[in-house]
Every structure is written in structure tokens, then in C-alpha cells.
Design an enzyme around this catalytic site. Structure first.
Site, mmCIF file in Angstrom:
data_model
loop_
_atom_site.group_PDB
_atom_site.id
_atom_site.type_symbol
_atom_site.label_atom_id
_atom_site.label_comp_id
_atom_site.label_asym_id
_atom_site.label_seq_id
_atom_site.Cartn_x
_atom_site.Cartn_y
_atom_site.Cartn_z
ATOM 1 N N ARG A 130 50.810 38.743 81.232
ATOM 2 C CA ARG A 130 50.393 38.709 79.929
ATOM 3 C C ARG A 130 48.909 38.683 79.444
ATOM 4 O O ARG A 130 48.514 39.352 78.638
ATOM 5 C CB ARG A 130 51.156 37.700 78.969
ATOM 6 C CG ARG A 130 51.333 38.018 77.526
ATOM 7 C CD ARG A 130 52.258 37.162 76.647
ATOM 8 N NE ARG A 130 53.560 37.627 76.507
ATOM 9 C CZ ARG A 130 53.843 38.316 75.616
ATOM 10 N NH1 ARG A 130 52.927 38.734 74.653
ATOM 11 N NH2 ARG A 130 55.019 38.907 75.362
ATOM 12 N N GLU A 145 54.072 32.503 68.555
ATOM 13 C CA GLU A 145 52.865 32.373 69.344
ATOM 14 C C GLU A 145 51.707 33.063 68.717
ATOM 15 O O GLU A 145 50.585 32.525 68.900
ATOM 16 C CB GLU A 145 52.952 33.143 70.769
ATOM 17 C CG GLU A 145 54.071 32.206 71.681
ATOM 18 C CD GLU A 145 54.407 33.226 72.735
ATOM 19 O OE1 GLU A 145 55.025 34.267 72.538
ATOM 20 O OE2 GLU A 145 54.164 32.865 73.788
HETATM 21 MO MO1 MOS Z 1 56.920 30.587 75.550
HETATM 22 S S1 MOS Z 1 54.945 30.158 76.389
HETATM 23 O O1 MOS Z 1 57.153 32.280 75.797
HETATM 24 O O2 MOS Z 1 58.021 29.697 76.305
#
Ligand code: MOS
Length: 755
Positions: free
Chosen positions: A304, A705
Site C-alpha cells: 500500500r 482511513e
Molecule cells: Mo486497517 S490498518 O486496514 O486494520
């Protein structure tokens, strides 16, 4: 609607692992961790510990009936150390006693002889010594090598981000129960119930169908319980397997901090080339990821990082190479953003350095290079971009030119206080980068009283996913929300779950709920059609009233369900969803890995006290691309929490290991996390509603996120404030920007010394 957990949270009635009522006969486990970071075990002496009061049994790797292995991506992580230890705190033995205190007392009596081996804590040293977790990977687009000669400006440098402690309020833990015929029930504080089930099956040498993993909710996960919850659950399961007794282990805070991995620190090199119009035409970068002693999720995190190496910019010539480096630290792991933030920091550092070199503001470069719809990312996917819309909306709503004028005036009038501003545009890809993980299931039951019970693979960890699941079902059935209950996440009800991670949980599980509800609704419509002699396509439900041909049939949801039962219609459904169109070929590093991207722009203002080196974040003003938010309070909470979490990582939170691999910042007295005083004095969030067709659930884009990345702006705003005091300040691009680092920037004689 409000988060459905808010009532029980506020009253202290929500059930976490440690609130599960104790069953008579429960035993308590505590792990004995290695006191050395690297070495060969010469002797393990349990004699004195075994004689301690209350001790029932002490388990070691010899007691593992199946494979002593919990590595998910690479099989390199034993449950219990057998020959060698690879990090301080690595579990070597498990003491099981009648009380927690007795187990902890016995731990102190375990003696271990270790023949020390060299300790590596630095990822660059690991790479130099060939200690790599997986082979390096390179993403490429265009040709950087032939582009440098066309650049008007070239800047090179280094960027370093430190780790981050997850600090979920609820520590890791598990509680296991013997069921009949050798089956085991595991209550685990995990984001990945199936990961616990799969690895417990391997360790115990029994089929997965004998292991029921149940999760009601977590007191926070942030990635720290995506993979790393398995250890504790499987240790308890091992003890239950042998003793046929319930076994519980809830780690204390220092154990948790010492024994579990954190966000992967990175040490990276960059080289950026711009043409005379400030277009970035070449970007080359090398990432050194500190993986710790085992692969854990680090190879996926590394991937990623590569996917986000150019953040929200279009760069025609890119070469990004990533090394996952094995060190003698606890295995580092997933943490909100999953490597993306580490990658984005590097290109932002490169842009900042180029801006200072050229003599322009960083935001002039940022704005000129925003990715446009149709532009290609280095991994081959074409952007469907809202980057410019977010940026221009931020300019329109927040008037940054006026902010900058105000800041310059303030800086001219003040000697010991200086302000700085920075833009942070973001772009985050939604989907698991490992394509097969993008699938989910939901089980929907409608009971004869009209109430509805739903199970999914989603784990509630404070992010409000259960509320969103409930909203999906309420919308499709058009019933009141009190009729719906979201059950715990359970591997006997929902199989083969992907972890709740990658911001994709609401989308994947929500679509599965949608599919299951639609199937039940379809059968109910057929019943209505027959009963009222209309076509099923003319039937719908509105606020619990059955409607057809534009009017109410005077027939309610409850009557419909009762008739459905009498007519023997299936009132339950198991829905399966896999998003279409995702593919990725790691051999050529090209494909279409993401369902969509989330965009946004943040403008951050800070004030530095140039006498003390302390600072305040005055304001963070955000325009965020929500698609069409289905739950504004929850989404706002995710933005505010993500922002503050990242500001903590960028400014306060400093993980320190010494040269022996011992964690020095092992308590909240030595590891500073953001508190109410570190929250920006002002957080403005402008909801950009983008109506485009997308693959988000009810077009409400993923929000877990992406907002974390806005906090990067604080770091660069602080640098700008420091530069206002001392224009020739020479500072490396290293985080966190603690007050000590600020002082070094303000007054340090030469290049700032590394902390
Ligand atoms: Mo999350 S960092 O994709 O558990």
C-alpha cells in the site's frame, strides 16, 4: 442517526472482552516474553515457577499439537519460541494459574539462558545485511532515468517516519471455553475473527469448523488487532485444548506495549524533478520499511505504500522501490492507513524541499500537479478524481490567501511567536489490495414478530459499522430502526470473513446486507402481488406500510411477515457480495486494485512559541469527499478522530527502542499521545457531496482511513512557522516534530541531530 452503541457506552453497559461474566472454573493465562531481542535459547527452567501457588500448568512450544506457526503472509512466526528468540517480549511460555496475580508471580520465577546474537533495529542496516522479509518490489510508470535531463529543478533527500503505538483503549485479550467433542469457543478482541479461527486450527491441528470465534465489539483496533489479536486468542485456546477449562488472558497496558508490534517506521530516499512550470515530471523513491522480527502484515503494508507513493498527484515518470527489512523488534503491523501515510509523507517532503529550493510555496506545486480524471496512477489504474474539486472548494470556502496574509502580518508583528500554514491534499484507494479479500457475507433473519436480526463479517470497533449495517437494512425494508438488531460477529454464522480493515468493511458487508434484504423483500413482494392481484414490480414498502400502484394497501409490515410465515416463505437469507472489476497482476505491478478513491484537502494553521519550542494547532479546515454520507455524525467523528490521531503521530508520539531492542517508551508516562489540549482549536469540515456513480454502500464513501492523512499538514505547517523565525533553519524530514525537534530547528547550529 445516532451511533446505536451510544446509549450503552454512556451508561457503561457495553460489553467488551473484560466485561464478559466469568464462568466458574476459569483459569488465567499470562505469557512469559523473551528478555533478549535476539539469541538462541540454551535452557528454559520452569521448575520453580511450576511450584508457585495457584499454578496449574506452564505451556511451551512442545505442547503445540499442530504446527507452531501463526504467520499469515509468510510462515515465519512461531506461536511460542522454540530454538531462537527474535525480539524482546516474544512469547516463550504461557503460565496458566487460578488467578491473574498468581500467574504473574509465577512468570517472575521462570529462568531462561540465551546465547546472544547480533541485534538489528535499523531497517537500512537490515537491508545492507540482506535481512529482507520478502523480495523488494518496484512500481514504475514512464521512464525516470531519461527524464532527469529535462528537469528545470531536481531535489534529493531523505524522509523518515517513526512508528506509532495503537493505544486502543481496550488492550489485547481473549477468553476461551471448551465445548463438547473438542470444539472450542473463542471470545477475542480481534478485527479478524477468521484469522483467529484459521490460525487456531493450524496450531491445534483441528478443522476450522470446531472453532467458534465470537466478537461483540472492540474498544478500538486501528489495525493493531487485524492480525496481532491471534497470538493471545490461540494461546488461550491451546490451554483450553489441554486443560478442558475456560481460560482468559487480558493483557495489561505495559505488556501490550512491549509485546505487540506498531506502525512500521520507514526510512526513505527521494529524488524529485520539476519542469520550469512546476510540473512534477519525475519522482524516484526507495522505502526501507522496518518490519520487525516477522512478516506479520508488513508485506501488505509495503504494497500500500507503493500504491500511495504519489499521493494525489499525477506524475508521468515514477520509479518507487520498497524493501521490507527484518529487524529484532516486535513484528510491526497494520495501523490506520496501512503504509499509505508513510508513502505520502515522502512525496510531501520532496515537494516541500523542492518548494524551498525553488523559492515558491509548496501549495503552488501541490495545486499544479493534482491528479485529473483519466490520469494514470503508477500501478495502471485510471483516476476518477475529485482532487481539484476538493482543492478549489477549500480555496472558495476557507480563503487561504486571506489566511496567508493574516499569517504574514502576524509574523511581521511578533518576534517570539510565529505562524505557519500548509495544505494537505489526500487520495486514498478503497479496497483490500489483495483482491480475493474483497468479499463479504451477511445473514439476515426476519422473525415472526417483524423484528430483524443481522449477522455480518464486520467487526464493530467504535467506527460505527453496526449502525451503518442497520441503516442499510432499515432503508431496504423501510422499517423503523428499533426493529433491527445487529448481532456479534461469529464464525459459526458468517464464514471466511475478511478482517474489518482497509476502510472497506461498511462497503463490503453493507452490500451483502443489501443483497440479503433484497432477496427477502423480493419474496415478500411476490406474496403481496398474489394477495392483492397486482404485479410484484408495483409493490413497495414505505414506513412499514405496504404500498402498490401509488397507494397504501392498508397492510402493515407485521401482517406481511406473519402471512409470509404462514405461506412458508423463506424469511431468512444469506447474502454474498464481491465487488466487480477488481484485478491486479503483481508480476507486472499493474491493474485496477481499488473500487474507488477518496479525496480531500486540508488547510492547517499552527503557532509556534519560538522561546519554548511548543506549539498549537490553531485550525484545520477540511473539504472531504464523502460521496453522499448516510451518517453525518459518525463520518464527522471518523474525520476528527483520524485527524487528531495523525497529528499525534506527526508531532508527539515518539517510540524509542534502545540498541538492545528494548522499548523505552513503554508506558503512558514516556509515550505522549494526543489529549484534549492537542486537538486543534478549530476543526472545520466541509462535506463535499459528490454524486457520481461509485461502488460505495448507498454511495456513502469509505471514511475510516482517509482522514488520517490530513494530519501530515501539521508537520509542514510547523516547518513553515519555524522558517518564519529562522529562514535558514536546516531540518531533516523526520517525524515526530516534538518540541525538542522544533527547538533544534529554531536554534540548532548545523543540520539537526537525529533524535
Ligand atoms: Mo486497517 S490498518 O486496514 O486494520
Amino acid at each position: 442517526m445516532k451511533n446505536i452503541d451510544s446509549y450503552s457506552h454512556l451508561r457503561g453497559e457495553s460489553i467488551y472482552l473484560d466485561d464478559v461474566p466469568l464462568v466458574a472454573g476459569t483459569l488465567f493465562a499470562v505469557a512469559f516474553g523473551s528478555p533478549h531481542a535476539h539469541g538462541k535459547i540454551l535452557n528454559l527452567d520452569l521448575g520453580e515457577a511450576e511450584k508457585m501457588p495457584g499454578v496449574v500448568r506452564i505451556f511451551t512450544s512442545k505442547d503445540v499439537p499442530g504446527e507452531n506457526q501463526i504467520g499469515g503472509i509468510v510462515p515465519d512466526e512461531p506461536l511460542l519460541a522454540n530454538h531462537n528468540v527474535h525480539f524482546q517480549g516474544m512469547p516463550v511460555a504461557l503460565v496458566v494459574a487460578e488467578s491473574v496475580e498468581e500467574a504473574r508471580n509465577a512468570i517472575k520465577k521462570i529462568k531462561i539462558d540465551i546465547d546472544p546474537l547480533p541485534i538489528i533495529t535499523d531497517p537500512r542496516e537490515a537491508r545492507a545485511k540482506g535481512e529482507l522479509i520478502v523480495p523488494p518490489r518496484t512500481f514504475r510508470i514512464g521512464d525516470v532515468d531519461s527524464t532527469w535531463s529535462q528537469c528545470a529543478h531536481i531535489v534529493e533527500g531523505m524522509a523518515e517516519t517513526n512508528g506509532q503505538e495503537h493505544l486502543y483503549i481496550e488492550t489485547q485479550g481473549a477468553y476461551t471455553f471448551p465445548l463438547e467433542n473438542g470444539s472450542i469457543r473463542i471470545i477475542s478482541s480481534t478485527q479478524g475473527p477468521t484469522a483467529v479461527q484459521r490460525h487456531a486450527a493450524i496450531v491445534l491441528g483441528i478443522p476450522m469448523h470446531m472453532l467458534e470465534v465470537d466478537v461483540t465489539r472492540l474498544g478500538g483496533g486501528f489495525g493493531g488487532k487485524e492480525d496481532q489479536a491471534s497470538m493471545w486468542a490461540i494461546l488461550c485456546a491451546l490451554a483450553t485444548y489441554h486443560l478442558k477449562k475456560p481460560v482468559k488472558y487480558a493483557l495489561d497496558r505495559m505488556e501490550d506495549m512491549r509485546m505487540t508490534g506498531k506502525r512500521n517506521p520507514y526510512s526513505s530516499d527521494f529524488k524529485i524533478g520539476l519542469d520550469k512550470d512546476l510540473k512534477i515530471i519525475a519522482f524516484e523513491t526507495t522505502y526501507h520499511q522496518n518490519a520487525g522480527a516477522a512478516a506479520d502484515l508488513s508485506p501488505a503494508v509495503l504494497e500500500r505504500t507503493l500504491f500511495h507513493s504519489t499521493n494525489t498527484y499525477f506524475v508521468p515518470n515514477v520509479k518507487a522501490t520498497a524493501y521490507s527489512c527484518r529487524t529484532n523488534l516486535p513484528p510491526n503491523t497494520a495501523f490506520r492507513g496501512f503504509g499509505g501515510p508513510q508513502g505520502m509523507f515522502v512525496i510531501e517532503a520532496a515537494i516541500d524541499k523542492a518548494a524551498k529550493h525553488i523559492g515558491v510555496q509548496a501549495w503552488e506545486i501541490q495545486k499544479k500537479n493534482l491528479i485529473q480524471t483519466g490520469d494514470e496512477f503508477p500501478f495502471g489504474q485510471k483516476a476518477d478524481s475529485e482532487a481539484t474539486e476538493c482543492w478549489e472548494t477549500a480555496e472558495h470556502v476557507y480563503q487561504p490567501d486571506q489566511i496567508q496574509i493574516r499569517i504574514e502580518k502576524f509574523n511581521a508583528e511578533n518576534i517570539l511567536f510565529k505562524k505557519g500554514m500548509a495544505f494537505m491534499p489526500i487520495c486514498f484507494g478503497i479496497s483490500f489490495t489483495k483482491t480475493p479479500m474483497n468479499q463479504a457475507r451477511a445473514l439476515v433473519h426476519v422473525y415472526t414478530d417483524g423484528s430483524i436480526g443481522i449477522s455480518t463479517g464486520a467487526v464493530e470497533m467504535g467506527q460505527g459499522v453496526n449502525t451503518k449495517m442497520l441503516q442499510v437494512a432499515a432503508k431496504i425494508f423501510s422499517v423503523e430502526t428499533h426493529r433491527i438488531k445487529i448481532y456479534s460477529t461469529n464464525t459459526f454464522r458468517i464464514a471466511n470473513t475478511s478482517p474489518s480493515a482497509a476502510s472497506a468493511t461498511a462497503d463490503l458487508n453493507g452490500k451483502a446486507v443489501e443483497i440479503a434484504c433484497e432477496a427477502i423483500l423480493g419474496r415478500l413482494k411476490d406474496l403481496v402481488a398474489e394477495k392483492f392481484s397486482v404485479s410484484p414490480s408495483e409493490v413497495w414498502i414505505e414506513n412499514e406500510q405496504v404500498m402498490a400502484k401509488g397507494k397504501s394497501l392498508d397492510y402493515k409490515w407485521i401482517q406481511l411477515i406473519q402471512d409470509g410465515y404462514l405461506k412458508r416463505i423463506g424469511l431468512s437469507e444469506h447474502g454474498h457480495y464481491a465487488p466487480p472489476g477488481l484485478h491486479y497482476d503483481a508480476k507486472i505491478e499493474k491493474g485496477h486494485p481499488f473500487a474507488y478513491h477518496v479525496f480531500g484537502t486540508a488547510i492547517t494553521e499552527v503557532t509556534v512559541d519560538c522561546l519554548r519550542g511548543t506549539y498549537e494547532v490553531d485550525a484545520v479546515k477540511i473539504v472531504h469527499d464523502f460521496g453522499t454520507s448516510t451518517n453525518v455524525p459518525i463520518d464527522r467523528g471518523q474525520i476528527e478522530g483520524g485527524l487528531v490521531q495523525r497529528i499525534g503521530w506527526m508531532t508527539l508520539e515518539e517510540i524509542v527502542y534502545d540498541e538492545n531492542g528494548r522499548l523505552r517508551s513503554n508506558a503512558l508516562s514516556t509515550y505522549k499521545v494526543p489529549d484534549i489540549y492537542s486537538v486543534p482549536k478549530e476543526i472545520d469540515i466541509h462535506f463535499l457531496e459528490t454524486k457520481k456513480e461509485n461502488m460505495a454502500i448507498l454511495k456513502s464513501k469509505a471514511v475510516g482511513e482517509p482522514p488520517l492523512m490530513y494530519g501530515i499538514g501539521t508537520y509542514f505547517a510547523l516547518r513553515n512557522a519555524i522558517a518564519a523565525y529562522r529562514p535558514d533553519a536546516e531540518m531533516t524530514y523526520a517525524t515526530p516534530m516534538t518540541p525538542e525537534r522544533v527547538l533544534m530547528g529554531l536554534y540548532g547550529k548545523k543540520k539537526m541531530v537525529e533524535a
